[in-house]
Write a protein that holds these residues in place. Sequence first.
Motif, PDB file in Angstrom:
ATOM      1  N   GLU A   1      51.995  35.592  34.151  1.00 43.70           N
ATOM      2  CA  GLU A   1      53.333  35.020  34.305  1.00 43.70           C
ATOM      3  C   GLU A   1      53.940  35.312  35.676  1.00 43.70           C
ATOM      4  N   LEU A   2      53.245  36.037  36.534  1.00 45.07           N
ATOM      5  CA  LEU A   2      53.817  36.406  37.827  1.00 45.07           C
ATOM      6  C   LEU A   2      53.391  35.415  38.900  1.00 45.07           C
ATOM      7  N   THR A   3      54.335  35.016  39.727  1.00 46.03           N
ATOM      8  CA  THR A   3      54.036  34.097  40.820  1.00 46.03           C
ATOM      9  C   THR A   3      54.104  34.831  42.145  1.00 46.03           C
TER      10      THR A   3
ATOM     11  N   HIS B   1      50.416  49.385  35.931  1.00 46.14           N
ATOM     12  CA  HIS B   1      49.976  50.494  36.765  1.00 46.14           C
ATOM     13  C   HIS B   1      51.070  50.767  37.792  1.00 46.14           C
ATOM     14  N   LEU B   2      51.152  51.995  38.250  1.00 45.24           N
ATOM     15  CA  LEU B   2      52.160  52.382  39.232  1.00 45.24           C
ATOM     16  C   LEU B   2      51.487  53.097  40.391  1.00 45.24           C
ATOM     17  N   LEU B   3      51.847  52.710  41.603  1.00 44.87           N
ATOM     18  CA  LEU B   3      51.412  53.382  42.824  1.00 44.87           C
ATOM     19  C   LEU B   3      52.651  53.925  43.514  1.00 44.87           C
ATOM     20  N   GLY B   4      52.710  55.235  43.666  1.00 46.35           N
ATOM     21  CA  GLY B   4      53.849  55.852  44.327  1.00 46.35           C
ATOM     22  C   GLY B   4      53.397  56.644  45.537  1.00 46.35           C
ATOM     23  N   HIS B   5      53.941  56.304  46.709  1.00 42.02           N
ATOM     24  CA  HIS B   5      53.573  56.990  47.945  1.00 42.02           C
ATOM     25  C   HIS B   5      54.701  57.911  48.387  1.00 42.02           C
ATOM     26  N   SER B   6      54.368  59.179  48.649  1.00 46.51           N
ATOM     27  CA  SER B   6      55.315  60.144  49.190  1.00 46.51           C
ATOM     28  C   SER B   6      56.538  60.249  48.267  1.00 46.51           C
ATOM     29  N   HIS B   7      57.747  59.975  48.754  1.00 49.08           N
ATOM     30  CA  HIS B   7      58.921  60.006  47.885  1.00 49.08           C
ATOM     31  C   HIS B   7      58.776  59.012  46.732  1.00 49.08           C
TER      32      HIS B   7
ATOM     33  N   THR C   1      45.756  39.428  42.743  1.00 48.59           N
ATOM     34  CA  THR C   1      45.416  38.978  41.393  1.00 48.59           C
ATOM     35  C   THR C   1      44.771  40.121  40.618  1.00 48.59           C
ATOM     36  N   GLY C   2      44.988  40.113  39.304  1.00 43.62           N
ATOM     37  CA  GLY C   2      44.450  41.173  38.449  1.00 43.62           C
ATOM     38  C   GLY C   2      45.563  41.855  37.692  1.00 43.62           C
ATOM     39  N   PRO C   3      45.280  42.989  37.053  1.00 45.48           N
ATOM     40  CA  PRO C   3      46.323  43.739  36.350  1.00 45.48           C
ATOM     41  C   PRO C   3      47.480  44.074  37.288  1.00 45.48           C
ATOM     42  N   VAL C   4      48.665  44.189  36.726  1.00 41.94           N
ATOM     43  CA  VAL C   4      49.858  44.420  37.538  1.00 41.94           C
ATOM     44  C   VAL C   4      49.940  45.887  37.971  1.00 41.94           C
ATOM     45  N   CYS C   5      50.194  46.076  39.270  1.00 42.46           N
ATOM     46  CA  CYS C   5      50.424  47.410  39.823  1.00 42.46           C
ATOM     47  C   CYS C   5      51.698  47.359  40.657  1.00 42.46           C
ATOM     48  N   VAL C   6      52.699  48.113  40.257  1.00 40.64           N
ATOM     49  CA  VAL C   6      53.968  48.163  40.976  1.00 40.64           C
ATOM     50  C   VAL C   6      53.906  49.304  41.986  1.00 40.64           C
ATOM     51  N   ALA C   7      54.161  48.980  43.251  1.00 38.68           N
ATOM     52  CA  ALA C   7      54.066  49.966  44.334  1.00 38.68           C
ATOM     53  C   ALA C   7      55.454  50.352  44.818  1.00 38.68           C
ATOM     54  N   HIS C   8      55.717  51.654  44.856  1.00 39.61           N
ATOM     55  CA  HIS C   8      57.007  52.160  45.336  1.00 39.61           C
ATOM     56  C   HIS C   8      56.764  52.946  46.617  1.00 39.61           C
ATOM     57  N   SER C   9      57.337  52.466  47.702  1.00 41.54           N
ATOM     58  CA  SER C   9      57.141  53.091  49.010  1.00 41.54           C
ATOM     59  C   SER C   9      57.938  54.375  49.131  1.00 41.54           C
ATOM     60  N   GLY C  10      57.728  55.065  50.248  1.00 47.04           N
ATOM     61  CA  GLY C  10      58.287  56.395  50.423  1.00 47.04           C
ATOM     62  C   GLY C  10      59.549  56.423  51.258  1.00 47.04           C
TER      63      GLY C  10
ATOM     64  N   THR D   1      47.328  42.568  40.789  1.00 43.48           N
ATOM     65  CA  THR D   1      48.522  41.840  41.206  1.00 43.48           C
ATOM     66  C   THR D   1      49.509  42.895  41.668  1.00 43.48           C
ATOM     67  N   MET D   2      49.648  43.024  42.980  1.00 45.87           N
ATOM     68  CA  MET D   2      50.508  44.059  43.544  1.00 45.87           C
ATOM     69  C   MET D   2      51.949  43.571  43.577  1.00 45.87           C
ATOM     70  N   VAL D   3      52.840  44.401  43.064  1.00 43.86           N
ATOM     71  CA  VAL D   3      54.278  44.140  43.109  1.00 43.86           C
ATOM     72  C   VAL D   3      54.889  45.209  44.001  1.00 43.86           C
ATOM     73  N   TYR D   4      55.296  44.813  45.200  1.00 44.89           N
ATOM     74  CA  TYR D   4      55.859  45.752  46.168  1.00 44.89           C
ATOM     75  C   TYR D   4      57.377  45.695  46.099  1.00 44.89           C
TER      76      TYR D   4
END
Length: 292
Positions: free
Chosen positions: A8-10, A101-107, A30-39, A58-61
């Motif tokens: 459902e994500l565009t 999935h969640l990707l968290g960098h630094s802060h 594309t692929g499973p959703v991974c939300v990325a939170h920058s520092g 599917t990266m969500v920045y």
Amino acid sequence: MNSTSSAELTQGRHEFTVDGVRQIYHVEGTGPVCVAHSGGPGIEWAYLRAPGLEEHFTMVYLEPVGTGASGRLASRDDYRLDTYVRFLAAVVEHLGVPRVHLLGHSHGGFVVQRYALEHPGRVAGLALYDTSPVTGAEFWGLAMEGLTAYPQRHPGNPEAAAIPAAFQQAVTATDDESLSNGLRQAIPVYFADFWGRRAEFGPLAAAVRAWAEPASAQDPTPFDVRDRLGEITAPTVVIVGSHDFICGPRWAELLHEGIKGSHLAVLEQSGHFGHVEQPEEFTRAVTQLLRH
């Protein structure tokens, strides 16, 4: 539908509001959703763009609140960890995906750790990247030791000798321009070998933008979730650059020891930006989450 499906994500830039404040995010890959939170906090999201991961997820920045095109808060005091966790939770809800999935960098790693503890049922996997389960006096003391020692690693290089002063300019800046300029000058300390690979990393350094209000805000208490790491049961990979002066192996090992079954990936030729210093190894580490 898979619980982390991206059906459902565009692609592209999106916005919605959280309590009347604009939240911007970008969808790529594309692929499973991974939300990325920058520092930072207070750093523009774009430095964390990871094309290698976009081949698997599917990266969500997020553009964290107070930065970039996202909205601003009424008071500097509102830029605290609880706020970032609340905005992250709102993004996950807005995406409409049961688990991400969640990707968290630094802060950003502090933010996703807290989110995972508060919303365990929404987390498919965690990539804790150059971060720590604790801040405080020892954390900052060791970081400042690494900063002060940096010129000695590059004797005869006047640009390296100027790094500690540039860093201090950044951390004491009261306006966006001074903060951004200070960070651009100080950024070599965040790399394992900036000077030897300047042609590669120079564009990232030149593009850094930051915002003073979120960067200078102070939480009322230091971050410390060491006694709660055992509650995290989602598949977790802890990624750290062996030359990271601020969130180095000492802190990664605390995460790895505290989160049962986690995988520790040490990037031997990286500092704080392994996704650009060793992109293949970084991608390989994060994609271990897909094997669970």
